[in-house]
Enzyme design. Sequence first.
Site, PDB file in Angstrom:
ATOM      1  N   SER A  68     102.890 -32.362 -11.357  1.00  0.00           N
ATOM      2  CA  SER A  68     102.204 -31.693 -10.250  1.00  0.00           C
ATOM      3  C   SER A  68     101.260 -30.653 -10.819  1.00  0.00           C
ATOM      4  O   SER A  68     101.454 -30.166 -11.950  1.00  0.00           O
ATOM      5  CB  SER A  68     103.222 -31.013  -9.330  1.00  0.00           C
ATOM      6  OG  SER A  68     102.593 -30.141  -8.416  1.00  0.00           O
ATOM      7  N   TYR A  78     110.421 -24.675  -8.652  1.00  0.00           N
ATOM      8  CA  TYR A  78     109.758 -25.982  -8.630  1.00  0.00           C
ATOM      9  C   TYR A  78     108.670 -26.051  -9.705  1.00  0.00           C
ATOM     10  O   TYR A  78     108.588 -27.029 -10.465  1.00  0.00           O
ATOM     11  CB  TYR A  78     109.150 -26.242  -7.256  1.00  0.00           C
ATOM     12  CG  TYR A  78     108.363 -27.522  -7.183  1.00  0.00           C
ATOM     13  CD1 TYR A  78     109.003 -28.758  -7.208  1.00  0.00           C
ATOM     14  CD2 TYR A  78     106.966 -27.500  -7.096  1.00  0.00           C
ATOM     15  CE1 TYR A  78     108.278 -29.945  -7.147  1.00  0.00           C
ATOM     16  CE2 TYR A  78     106.239 -28.682  -7.037  1.00  0.00           C
ATOM     17  CZ  TYR A  78     106.898 -29.891  -7.061  1.00  0.00           C
ATOM     18  OH  TYR A  78     106.174 -31.068  -7.013  1.00  0.00           O
TER      19      TYR A  78
END
Length: 257
Positions: free
Chosen positions: A145, A158
């Site tokens: 990501s 995250y």
Amino acid sequence: MSDSTSLRDQVAIVTGASSGIGEATALALADRGVKVVLCARREGRLKALRERIEAAGGTAMDFYCDVRDRGRVQAVVDAAMMAWGRVDILINNAGVMPVSPIAARRFDDWDRMIDINVKGALYAIGSVLPVMQRQHRGHIVNVSSVAGRHVFPGNAVYCATKHALHVISEGLRAELAQATPPEHGIRVTIIAPGVVLTELPESTTDETLRDTIRSWYTGMPGALTSEDIARAILFALEAPSHVNINEILVRPAAQQR
């Protein structure tokens, strides 16, 4: 200089294949003639995807697999070997994003992200790597990501898991390149998407944060689709065999960070 790599008749394992980027990538691979091993926890969706691939003339198997279970991950690789005798591609796509501020102390969410996003990816890599080393070829694609590059408030854990995936990918690539003899037949690519319209925000357990993230995703002009990311993955996979596309960072044109 070699031509583009043909994917026809190669064998690919796709984790997190029941929706989103995993599903789109599995369909794109099957369309290229790849034999696809579909892995996820939602068995009904996996079966429907396998049937869709087969109806279009492709070849696929589906397996329930929670990537937190190392034995189950190894069993999937063993099943692929038994059926087709090789594993050429790993798409390490399984991931969750139950974001929250660290001060919220959501320990269970932290454990889930680390177990799936980091340890699950490592289990899959560890299971396919000996096969690829024996074959002297293979391609490991880790779906990360933009959060692996930029830290966003409320997303620290995250972001940490996705940064870890960047580090693991680069470390593995370097290890394979310096092996004796060099194992240049095994390539490693990290795909780092920005905002993609998938179910990922739904894994956030904080309702207020989930609504905020959902609104940010749906409100992003020109937000990416899963098919956009599948095309990026195919670009890396189909590069000539002497070319290793190390990293692809892909964001909507309107995304600033």
